[in-house]
Each structure stands twice: as structure tokens, then as C-alpha cells.
Design an enzyme around this catalytic site. Structure first.
Site, PDB file in Angstrom:
ATOM      1  N   THR A   1       0.817  -1.214   0.000  1.00  0.00           N
ATOM      2  CA  THR A   1       0.000   0.000   0.000  1.00  0.00           C
ATOM      3  C   THR A   1       0.846   1.257   0.000  1.00  0.00           C
ATOM      4  O   THR A   1       0.497   2.252  -0.641  1.00  0.00           O
ATOM      5  CB  THR A   1      -0.934  -0.007   1.225  1.00  0.00           C
ATOM      6  OG1 THR A   1      -1.791  -1.149   1.148  1.00  0.00           O
ATOM      7  CG2 THR A   1      -1.793   1.246   1.276  1.00  0.00           C
TER       8      THR A   1
ATOM      9  N   SER B   1       1.812  -7.436  -0.827  1.00  0.00           N
ATOM     10  CA  SER B   1       2.469  -8.223   0.217  1.00  0.00           C
ATOM     11  C   SER B   1       1.989  -9.668   0.323  1.00  0.00           C
ATOM     12  O   SER B   1       2.754 -10.517   0.803  1.00  0.00           O
ATOM     13  CB  SER B   1       2.363  -7.535   1.575  1.00  0.00           C
ATOM     14  OG  SER B   1       1.039  -7.379   1.990  1.00  0.00           O
TER      15      SER B   1
ATOM     16  N   THR C   1       1.163  -4.173   4.396  1.00  0.00           N
ATOM     17  CA  THR C   1       0.887  -4.497   5.795  1.00  0.00           C
ATOM     18  C   THR C   1       0.340  -5.912   5.997  1.00  0.00           C
ATOM     19  O   THR C   1       0.381  -6.425   7.114  1.00  0.00           O
ATOM     20  CB  THR C   1      -0.099  -3.497   6.408  1.00  0.00           C
ATOM     21  OG1 THR C   1      -1.320  -3.493   5.653  1.00  0.00           O
ATOM     22  CG2 THR C   1       0.495  -2.098   6.418  1.00  0.00           C
TER      23      THR C   1
END
Length: 333
Positions: A15, A64, A98
Site C-alpha cells: 500500500t 504483500s 501491511t
């Protein structure tokens, strides 16, 4: 006037690197599939130049969920190469999505070879969003990596002005900015304005100097996580064994219990030679090493979440199959 410290920035995507459709796109921004590389991120945050000489280091920019062992290994190598090529480097910041940030942070905290601080940073809102936390999180992470006080503390995670230990931090909210928390032990410190303030340090061992060297490995031993729930019947455990799992981590009912059929399957797995570690789905707390666990040769994850217990068990299995030594790893790391 003192020279500014040099800090390397490695961007892995996520992000913090993403660009949405417009400034109000804070949820569906991945649909654009647009991510900035490390150099473009540094250029987008000119305030970084007031904090340090930031050296962008090329890597690959991916969401991620696409990050795992191969990226951990390559990051260990890249950090080593970066410090060797730039001995003046005071620290390294790694931008990361994250979703798996806590796993990458813990894996690196057990495997890095460099003595300088390494800080992982992410954001909950994309770089393009109104009131994005990306730029300020990055500035805070660079301040932390450059701070002499950050040396010797292991891999750090910085978001929302808070400094957390890689071993203990976990993501607790899907969208809130204060998502990263350390439930049992609390934060290590704050980044307040232009100052880095520490109040405690982790007592558990960390890299460099661990026995876990992944730089030349093609992969890790297969370790899976079996999630416990009412009426779980052991099907997942047996499937993991059939797939060749060398280890299984139980995301057990707190404080470390399983439904009867699941417990039977786990007992059989441990008896067959699979390394079994009991964690809990509760999200915090120490799993007690009960008489039953000892008798069945099952290890306690201590306070590690299932996803982090999986990493330590897989790394441990690259060193030994001995249950006593594996238990020592969980007590030490």
C-alpha cells in the site's frame, strides 16, 4: 553543520507504494495495479531529504500477499550487499505491504547478517489518498533507522508514530491507522516530531548472530498451520501430513487446546515424527507447556502468534530435528 546520516530504502511494494484511482480511493486501490518503485517513492516524499541522505535500492514491487521465503532470502542478501557497498549507511528501511509485514519483519529479525538497524514500514492508505499515512510513516521510519539508539534492538516496525519489535507486533485492524499493536508487551517507543524516544527493549535474541542462515537455501521445510474451531475433525492436519509437512503449528483454542478429533490427529502427527507446536488463535498470551503437551512431544510457541511460530519452526528445522533444541529456540527467540 553535521552531515546527515545515510539511510538505504528498499521498496517491496504494498500500500505504501500504491496509487489509487483518485484521492478518495482508500479501499480498492489495488485494482489499478500501479505501484511506485523505491526511487519514485523517495522522490514523492521530498521531506526525507531533511532527515537523511536516502539511498533508493531497487527491488521488486508486489502486493504483500505475494511475499514469502524467496523475498526474505533476497532481502537478507540485498541488505548485506547494500551495507558492503555503502559502509557509511546508518540504517535500512524496507517499505512493505501491511498484510504480511509482521511475518517478513520476524523472518528478517532471525536471519539478517547486518549490524545496522533495519526498519520495516508500511501504510494503511495508498500514497495517492487524501490524508495518506504513507509519507509520514516513511519519514518516521527513516528517522528511526538513522538514530544511533536503534542499534542492537533487532528488526523494528514503524507505523503511526510507534516503534514496535518485529517478534511481538501484529496487525489488528483491516483499515484503521493504529492497526499494528503489541498486545502483551506494548510499543518500544515513539517517533515524536524530529525525535526518536525509546522506553523499553525486547529481551528475546535476534539477528545478527542466530543459527539461521537462509542466504543459500532454495526453500524452507514445509510447515503448515492448522486452525482450531468447534467440531474441527483433523482433516486439515491429515492433509498437511499427506502434502509432506515436516512441521505443523496449531492455532489452538486458548490457552492451547483442541477439539477431540483434532487433538487425536495432532497426537498421531507428533507420534509419526512431525514437529508440532502449540500456539493459539487468541492473538496474545503464553501457551503453557502442560503435562499433556510434554508427554506427546508437542512444543509450546511461547507467546508467538501462529504465523510467527510457523516461521521459527521452519527455520529451526533447517538446523535440527531434535525436539529439545527446537524447544530451546522457542524459549530464546
Amino acid at each position: 553543520m553535521a552531515a546527515k546520516p545515510t539511510v538505504a530504502f528498499i521498496g517491496t511494494g504494498g500500500t505504501i507504494s500504491s496509487l489509487g484511482r483518485d484521492s478518495l480511493d482508500i479501499l480498492d486501490y489495488s485494482a489499478t495495479d500501479r505501484r511506485l518503485d523505491a526511487q519514485a517513492i523517495v522522490a514523492a516524499v521530498p521531506e526525507l531529504a531533511r532527515v537523511a541522505e536516502v539511498l533508493p535500492v531497487p527491488f521488486r514491487a508486489v502486493p504483500s500477499p505475494a511475499i514469502g521465503f524467496a523475498e526474505w532470502r533476497d532481502l537478507v542478501r540485498l541488505c548485506e550487499e547494500t551495507v558492503a557497498a555503502h559502509p557509511e549507511c546508518a540504517g535500512i528501511v524496507i517499505g512493505h505491504g501491511t498484510a504480511t509485514l509482521e511475518e517478513t519483519a520476524y523472518a528478517l529479525s532471525l536471519t539478517l547478517t547486518v549490524p545496522v538497524p533495519v526498519v520495516l514500514v508500511g501504510s494503511q492508505r495508498p500514497m495517492s489518498a487524501l490524508s495518506s499515512d504513507a509519507a509520514l510513516n516513511l519519514v518516521a521510519a527513516v528517522r528511526t533507522a538513522a538514530a544511533p539508539e536503534s542499534r542492537g534492538r533487532g528488526v523494528l516496525v514503524v507505523l503511526n508514530d510507534e516503534i514496535q519489535a518485529a517478534r511481538d507486533v501484529t496487525k489488528t485492524s483491516v483499515t484503521r491507522l493504529q492497526t499494528f499493536r503489541t498486545p502483551d508487551f506494548g510499543i518500544l517507543g515513539h517517533v515524536d516530531g524530529d525525535r526518536v524516544h525509546y522506553y523499553r527493549r525486547t529481551e528475546r535474541a535476534h539477528a545478527p548472530g542466530t543459527p539461521f542462515d537462509i542466504r543459500s537455501l532454495a526453500g524452507l521445510p514445509r510447515v503448515d498451520i492448522a486452525y482450531a474451531y468447534a467440531d474441527a475433525d483433523g482433516t486439515a492436519v491429515r492433509a498437511f501430513q499427506a502434502a509432506g509437512a515436516e512441521g505443523i503449528v496449531c492455532a489452538a483454542l486458548a490457552p492451547g487446546m483442541l477439539p477431540p478429533a483434532e487433538a487425536e490427529a495432532i497426537t498421531a502427527a507428533a507420534a509419526s515424527g512431525v514437529a508440532v507446536v502449540m500456539s493459539t488463535r487468541a492473538g496474545s498470551g503464553l501457551v503453557p507447556l502442560t503435562t499433556r503437551l510434554r508427554d506427546e512431544g508437542i512444543l509450546s510457541a511461547d507467546t508467538l502468534t501462529p504465523q510467527k511460530a510457523r516461521i521459527l519452526l521452519a527455520l529451526g528445522l533447517t538446523v535440527t530435528q531434535d525436539r529439545r533444541t527446537l524447544a530451546e529456540f522457542f524459549a530464546r527467540y
